[in-house]
Design a protein around this motif. Structure first.
Motif, PDB file in Angstrom:
ATOM      1  N   SER A  73      -8.693   8.405   5.399  1.00 56.40           N
ATOM      2  CA  SER A  73      -8.317   7.594   4.244  1.00 56.40           C
ATOM      3  C   SER A  73      -9.376   7.625   3.157  1.00 56.40           C
ATOM      4  N   LEU A  82      -2.031  12.751   4.850  1.00 54.49           N
ATOM      5  CA  LEU A  82      -3.482  12.858   4.762  1.00 54.49           C
ATOM      6  C   LEU A  82      -3.917  14.260   4.363  1.00 54.49           C
ATOM      7  N   SER A 101     -12.402   2.408   2.732  1.00 52.81           N
ATOM      8  CA  SER A 101     -11.196   2.773   1.993  1.00 52.81           C
ATOM      9  C   SER A 101     -10.510   1.538   1.410  1.00 52.81           C
ATOM     10  N   CYS A 133      -9.700   0.886  -2.561  1.00 54.21           N
ATOM     11  CA  CYS A 133      -8.424   0.452  -3.142  1.00 54.21           C
ATOM     12  C   CYS A 133      -8.611  -0.758  -4.045  1.00 54.21           C
ATOM     13  N   ASP A 193      -5.967  -4.054   1.058  1.00 52.48           N
ATOM     14  CA  ASP A 193      -5.890  -2.825   0.261  1.00 52.48           C
ATOM     15  C   ASP A 193      -4.649  -2.757  -0.624  1.00 52.48           C
ATOM     16  N   ARG A 209       0.825  -1.210   0.000  1.00 52.00           N
ATOM     17  CA  ARG A 209       0.000   0.000   0.000  1.00 52.00           C
ATOM     18  C   ARG A 209       0.864   1.267   0.000  1.00 52.00           C
ATOM     19  N   ASP A 213     -13.292   8.598   8.202  1.00 47.90           N
ATOM     20  CA  ASP A 213     -11.857   8.331   8.280  1.00 47.90           C
ATOM     21  C   ASP A 213     -11.177   9.101   7.157  1.00 47.90           C
ATOM     22  N   ARG A 263      -6.360  11.091  11.481  1.00 48.34           N
ATOM     23  CA  ARG A 263      -6.818   9.857  10.826  1.00 48.34           C
ATOM     24  C   ARG A 263      -8.315   9.643  11.080  1.00 48.34           C
ATOM     25  N   SER A 284      -8.875   9.389  -0.251  1.00 45.57           N
ATOM     26  CA  SER A 284      -8.299   8.730  -1.428  1.00 45.57           C
ATOM     27  C   SER A 284      -9.373   8.176  -2.344  1.00 45.57           C
ATOM     28  N   ASP A 309      -7.548  -2.443   8.562  1.00 46.01           N
ATOM     29  CA  ASP A 309      -7.641  -1.282   7.681  1.00 46.01           C
ATOM     30  C   ASP A 309      -6.258  -0.715   7.373  1.00 46.01           C
ATOM     31  N   TRP A 310      -6.204   0.457   6.742  1.00 51.64           N
ATOM     32  CA  TRP A 310      -4.933   1.116   6.430  1.00 51.64           C
ATOM     33  C   TRP A 310      -4.061   1.265   7.665  1.00 51.64           C
ATOM     34  N   TRP A 311      -4.702   1.454   8.798  1.00 46.60           N
ATOM     35  CA  TRP A 311      -3.979   1.767  10.042  1.00 46.60           C
ATOM     36  C   TRP A 311      -3.686   0.518  10.862  1.00 46.60           C
TER      37      TRP A 311
END
Length: 383
Positions: A243, A295, A184, A188, A128, A52, A241, A280, A246, A172-174
Motif C-alpha cells: 500500500s 497493487l 499508508s 491518505c 484512511d 477508501r 507494505d 500485500r 500509493s 490499516d487498509w487490510w
C-alpha cells in the motif's frame, strides 16, 4: 466480455478492452444513490461500499472521463457525512477535551448503499477512507473544473475529523493491526488534507488547521516512518507494505523520484513482487497471501512517476492477464502463495476470492490512462 486469444497475446489490445469494459462494469454496478459496491457477489463485501475503495474507484472513473459516475459517488460520501455531523462534532469535541471516544464510537469504514453503518461486525475503525475521498474529489476538480461547493460541508466535517484523529492507531487498509499508526493511512490523510485546502471551500481556520496537520504528518513520515531508507508498514515497523506504493505514486505525498520514493519502490519490488504480481506484505495469510492486481497497478503508477515506463507497462500487463474469460478481475490470484496452508479456512468462511473486485478494475483503468493506453479516454482526463 470474452477477450479473443489474439488480444490476450497483445497486452495493448487487452488493456484497451479491459479498461473500456471496466468502466462500463463499474457504471452498471454503481448504486442509484452513488455508492460503489466493493464486489457484487463476494459474501463479505456484498451490499457495502467503502470510502477508501470507492474513492480509488471514483478516481479511476474520473480519469477515464466518466464524470457523472465519480460525482455521484462524491455526492454519496457527502450525504453520509452530512447525516453524521453530530457524531463528528462529538468526536472532535471529545478529542479536544483530552477524552477521546472509544474506537467503536469512531466513524465506520464502510456503509450500506443507503448510508447506514450496517449490522455485520467488521474491523471498522479506519481513518484512511476519510482522507482518500477528499483526495479523489480534489483530483476530480483539478481534471474537470467541477464546483466543489456542493460538498463543502462534508469536506469541512472530514477535515475536523481527521485533524482531531490522525495520530490515533487504527486498522490499516487490510483491516488488520489496529494497535499501530500505519504509514499508508497517514499518506491518505495527508493527501486528503492537502486537497481539501486546495479546493478552496474551507474557512480560514479549518484551512490553516488542515495545512498544519498535513505538515505534521509529513514530518512524522520522514522522521518515524522510515526504516532502511524506505517507508515502513507502520510507525516502528521494519516491514514494507505494498500500500506504500500509493504514498509515492497516486497520492504523491512522497515524490516517486525522490530518494525516499525510489527506495520505497525498490523495497516493494524486492520484498513483495513476483513476476508482475504484488503481495500485500510478507506475513499475509488472507486466502493464502496471493498477489493483487490492484497493487500491481499501484506499483506501476509509482514506477511510472519515477520514470520507469517499461516496468509500469509490465505491471499493467500482468494485472490485465489475471482477468477471467468474461473480463472480471479478481481481488487476488493463486500461485506463489505466501501461506498456501491458509487458503481453505477463508474459502470455508467466505467462499472463493472476490471476482470481480471493482477496485481492481479501477486501478487497471487508472494506470492505463496514465500510460496513455486507454483509447476511449477523454483527452481532458490525461491532464
Amino acid at each position: 466480455m470474452t477477450l479473443p486469444k489474439t488480444d490476450r497475446a497483445r497486452p495493448s489490445a487487452a488493456t484497451a478492452a479491459i479498461a473500456e469494459w471496466s468502466a462500463d462494469l463499474i457504471a452498471s454496478l454503481q448504486d442509484a444513490g452513488g455508492a460503489y459496491p466493493a464486489s457484487p457477489t463476494f459474501s463479505a463485501y456484498a451490499g457495502y461500499s467503502w470510502f477508501r475503495d470507492g474513492a480509488f474507484i471514483a478516481d479511476g472513473m474520473s480519469s477515464y472521463g466518466r464524470i457523472d459516475s465519480a460525482e455521484r459517488f462524491f455526492d454519496w460520501c457527502a450525504a453520509v457525512l452530512d447525516a453524521r455531523a453530530a457524531e463528528v462534532t462529538a468526536i472532535v469535541e471529545a478529542a479536544r477535551a483530552g477524552e477521546p471516544v472509544a474506537d467503536a464510537a469512531m466513524l465506520p469504514t464502510r456503509f450500506t448503499f443507503d448510508g447506514r453503518a450496517g449490522d455485520d461486525e467488521w474491523w471498522d475503525f479506519q481513518l484512511d477512507g476519510y482522507g482518500t475521498w477528499l483526495w479523489a474529489a480534489g483530483q476530480h476538480v483539478r481534471r474537470h473544473g467541477t464546483d466543489a461547493s456542493r460538498w463543502a460541508n462534508a469536506i469541512a466535517l472530514s477535515v475536523d475529523y481527521l485533524c482531531a484523529s490522525w495520530r490515533r492507531p487504527c486498522f490499516d487498509w487490510w483491516e488488520e493491526h489496529a494497535t499501530h499508526v500505519h504509514v499508508s493511512t497517514l499518506g491518505c490523510i495527508a493527501a486528503g488534507l492537502r486537497e481539501a485546502v486546495a479546493l478552496g471551500v474551507l474557512d480560514a481556520g479549518r484551512a490553516a488547521a488542515a495545512a498544519e496537520a498535513e505538515a505534521e504528518i509529513s514530518r512524522m513520515l520522514h522522521a518515524d516512518g522510515v526504516v532502511d531508507r524506505h517507508l515502513s508498514k507502520w510507525i516502528g515497523s521494519s516491514a514494507v507494505d505494498a500500500s506504500l506504493a500509493s504514498v509515492v505514486g497516486l497520492l504523491d505525498v512522497v515524490p516517486a523520484g525522490s530518494d525516499l520514493g525510489l527506495a520505497t519502490i525498490a523495497a516493494i519490488e524486492h520484498e513483495l513482487t513476483v513476476d508482475g504480481g504484488v503481495h500485500r506484505y510478507r506475513e499475509d495469510t488472507f486466502y493464502g497471501g496471493g498477489r493483487w492486481p490492484l497493487l500491481s497497478c499501484m506499483l506501476g503508477l509509482a514506477q511510472l512517476r519515477a520514470g520507469d515506463v517499461d516496468r509500469a507497462r509490465e505491471l499493467l500487463d500482468w494485472a490485465v492477464a489475471t482477468a477471467s474469460d468474461d473480463g472480471a478481475l479478481p481481488e487476488q490470484v493463486g500461485g506463489h502463495l505466501l501461506a498456501p496452508d491458509r487458503v481453505d479456512e477463508w474459502v470455508e468462511r467466505w467462499g472463493p476470492v472476490a471476482q470481480p473486485l471493482l477496485w481492481s478494475h479501477a486501478m487497471v483503468m487508472r494506470l492505463a490512462v496514465e500510460l496513455g493506453g486507454a483509447a476511449s479516454v477523454d483527452s481532458e482526463a490525461h491532464a
